[in-house]
Design a protein around this motif. Structure first.
Motif, short mmCIF file in Angstrom:
data_model
loop_
_atom_site.label_atom_id
_atom_site.label_comp_id
_atom_site.label_asym_id
_atom_site.label_seq_id
_atom_site.Cartn_x
_atom_site.Cartn_y
_atom_site.Cartn_z
N LEU A 129 0.90 -1.25 0.04
CA LEU A 129 0.06 0.15 -0.20
C LEU A 129 1.08 1.23 -0.03
O LEU A 129 0.54 2.27 -0.76
N ALA A 130 1.75 1.24 0.72
CA ALA A 130 2.80 2.54 0.74
C ALA A 130 3.44 2.73 -0.45
O ALA A 130 3.53 3.93 -1.00
N ARG A 131 4.04 1.65 -1.11
CA ARG A 131 4.47 1.83 -2.22
C ARG A 131 3.40 2.50 -3.54
O ARG A 131 3.88 3.25 -4.23
N ARG A 132 2.32 1.94 -3.47
CA ARG A 132 1.17 2.36 -4.28
C ARG A 132 1.07 3.73 -4.14
O ARG A 132 0.88 4.59 -4.95
N ALA A 133 0.89 4.15 -2.83
CA ALA A 133 0.50 5.52 -2.39
C ALA A 133 1.49 6.52 -2.59
O ALA A 133 1.29 7.66 -2.79
N HIS A 134 2.93 6.13 -2.60
CA HIS A 134 4.01 7.00 -2.60
C HIS A 134 5.40 6.34 -3.39
O HIS A 134 6.15 6.05 -2.87
N PRO A 135 4.93 6.29 -4.74
CA PRO A 135 5.78 5.69 -5.56
C PRO A 135 7.13 6.16 -5.75
O PRO A 135 8.08 5.57 -6.08
N GLY A 136 7.38 7.36 -5.39
CA GLY A 136 8.73 8.22 -5.12
C GLY A 136 9.53 7.69 -4.13
O GLY A 136 10.65 8.17 -3.81
N LEU A 137 9.01 7.09 -3.02
CA LEU A 137 9.50 6.70 -1.82
C LEU A 137 10.14 5.31 -1.79
O LEU A 137 9.33 4.60 -2.29
N ARG A 138 11.08 4.97 -0.97
CA ARG A 138 11.36 3.89 -0.84
C ARG A 138 10.82 3.17 0.52
O ARG A 138 10.77 3.56 1.74
N PHE A 139 10.28 1.83 0.17
CA PHE A 139 9.52 1.00 1.29
C PHE A 139 10.23 -0.40 1.26
O PHE A 139 9.99 -0.92 0.15
N ASP A 140 10.38 -1.00 2.38
CA ASP A 140 11.02 -2.35 2.58
C ASP A 140 10.47 -3.05 3.73
O ASP A 140 10.00 -2.66 4.54
N GLU A 141 10.17 -4.44 3.31
CA GLU A 141 9.87 -5.44 4.39
C GLU A 141 10.99 -5.47 5.47
O GLU A 141 12.04 -5.50 4.84
N GLY A 142 10.71 -5.67 6.70
CA GLY A 142 11.94 -5.97 7.59
C GLY A 142 11.33 -6.05 9.09
O GLY A 142 10.10 -5.27 9.46
N SER A 143 12.06 -6.37 9.98
CA SER A 143 11.95 -6.44 11.32
C SER A 143 12.66 -5.73 12.25
O SER A 143 13.79 -5.36 11.87
N MET A 144 12.15 -5.06 13.01
CA MET A 144 13.04 -3.81 13.65
C MET A 144 13.99 -4.68 14.86
O MET A 144 14.82 -3.88 15.28
N THR A 145 13.95 -5.86 15.17
CA THR A 145 14.78 -6.42 15.87
C THR A 145 16.13 -6.96 15.11
O THR A 145 17.24 -7.40 15.61
N ALA A 146 16.08 -7.07 13.67
CA ALA A 146 17.26 -7.38 12.71
C ALA A 146 16.86 -6.77 11.69
O ALA A 146 16.74 -7.06 10.22
N LEU A 147 17.38 -5.25 11.78
CA LEU A 147 17.32 -4.39 10.53
C LEU A 147 18.43 -4.69 9.55
O LEU A 147 19.77 -4.66 10.03
N ASP A 148 18.00 -4.73 8.40
CA ASP A 148 19.01 -4.79 7.09
C ASP A 148 19.66 -3.67 6.74
O ASP A 148 19.55 -3.14 5.84
N LEU A 149 20.31 -2.86 8.05
CA LEU A 149 21.07 -1.51 7.71
C LEU A 149 22.24 -1.72 8.36
O LEU A 149 22.38 -2.53 9.11
N ALA A 150 23.13 -0.74 7.77
CA ALA A 150 24.71 -0.83 8.23
C ALA A 150 24.58 -0.13 9.57
O ALA A 150 23.71 0.71 9.93
N ASP A 151 25.55 -0.40 10.25
CA ASP A 151 25.79 0.16 11.62
C ASP A 151 26.01 1.69 11.50
O ASP A 151 26.67 2.16 10.47
N GLU A 152 25.29 2.49 12.18
CA GLU A 152 25.45 3.79 12.35
C GLU A 152 25.30 4.50 11.05
O GLU A 152 25.85 5.67 10.72
N MET A 153 24.09 4.05 10.10
CA MET A 153 23.95 4.62 8.94
C MET A 153 22.98 5.72 9.14
O MET A 153 22.83 6.72 8.00
N LEU A 154 22.13 5.74 10.10
CA LEU A 154 20.85 6.76 9.99
C LEU A 154 20.99 8.07 10.86
O LEU A 154 21.68 7.94 11.83
N GLY A 155 20.61 8.92 10.47
CA GLY A 155 20.48 10.21 10.88
C GLY A 155 19.41 10.31 12.18
O GLY A 155 19.45 11.08 13.14
N GLY A 156 18.35 9.65 11.72
CA GLY A 156 17.16 9.65 12.70
C GLY A 156 16.27 8.37 12.53
O GLY A 156 16.56 7.59 11.57
N ILE A 157 15.65 8.16 13.41
CA ILE A 157 14.60 7.01 13.50
C ILE A 157 13.29 7.46 14.11
O ILE A 157 13.29 8.20 15.17
#
Length: 218
Positions: A91-119
């Motif tokens: 639904l998010a991808r259809r409503a906001h096609p210009g933005l990135r949306f990924d499936e994932g679990s917050m206990t094992a995020l598929d993100l690099a260490d210290e890559m975010l400026g905010g959550i």
């Protein structure tokens, strides 16, 4: 917004519950910020702080159908969304096609260490069993850059111990602001501010918000 948890059975049940209600959820809450001036002010303050620190992109964790992700993008943030529910992500991808949306679990995020400026975790931890919440906050700390900000929304109560509540989608937990602030402190965050809002006419619980910042290296 949908939580992700460590217990496989709870994770499965939460995902299934939100997959089942995704279209109705998007219809009911797609424009929710229009009637929430305090939340809009908090999000604006969060965006300003993240931009001033200039530490990286912002993840909306538990983004649901993406309406708040899009709001943060409109405020000038490099924002993307993550959610446990495949139906919510679709639904998010259809409503906001210009933005990135990924499936994932917050206990094992598929993100690099210290890559975010905010959550942003806008009511996305409310289904997480209390014993597992420290794991979630540790994972938030892993992917957040030193000095980065976390804005947490939750169901606020007065009891110092978390309390089970009958959420309309699936079992949830109500926390006192002080108890959550202490868990965040133990995970390496410093409190910047907090807000507790009375329920609106259609709401059953108080809304709580904690703005915290990951400790910077000395």
């Amino acid at each position: 917004m949908v939580s992700a948890v460590t217990d496989p059975s709870v994770l499965h049940d939460t995902k299934a519950a939100y997959d089942a209600v995704a279209p109705l959820y998007a219809e009911l809450f797609g424009n929710m910020l229009e009637t929430l001036p305090l939340e809009r002010a908090l999000l604006a303050a969060f965006a300003e702080l993240v931009q001033a620190h200039n530490a990286g992109p912002v993840a909306d964790i538990g983004c649901g159908p993406g309406q708040v992700t899009a709001h943060l993008h409109a405020l000038g943030l490099n924002t993307f969304g993550i959610d446990l529910s495949a139906e919510m992500i679709a639904l998010a991808r259809r409503a906001h096609p210009g933005l990135r949306f990924d499936e994932g679990s917050m206990t094992a995020l598929d993100l690099a260490d210290e890559m975010l400026g905010g959550i942003l975790a806008f009511f996305s931890t409310i289904h997480t069993p209390p014993r597992q919440l420290p794991t979630v906050f540790t994972e938030f700390g892993r992917v957040l850059a030193p000095g980065g900000y976390l804005l947490l929304g939750f169901l606020a109560g007065d009891d110092p111990l978390p309390r089970e509540v009958d959420h309309k989608v699936t079992l949830a937990y109500q926390w006192s602001p002080g108890s959550l602030a202490e868990l965040l402190r133990q995970a390496g965050f410093a409190e910047v501010g907090r807000l507790r809002r009375e329920p609106h006419e259609a709401e059953r619980f108080h809304s709580g918000y904690l703005l915290v910042r990951k400790h910077q290296e000395p």
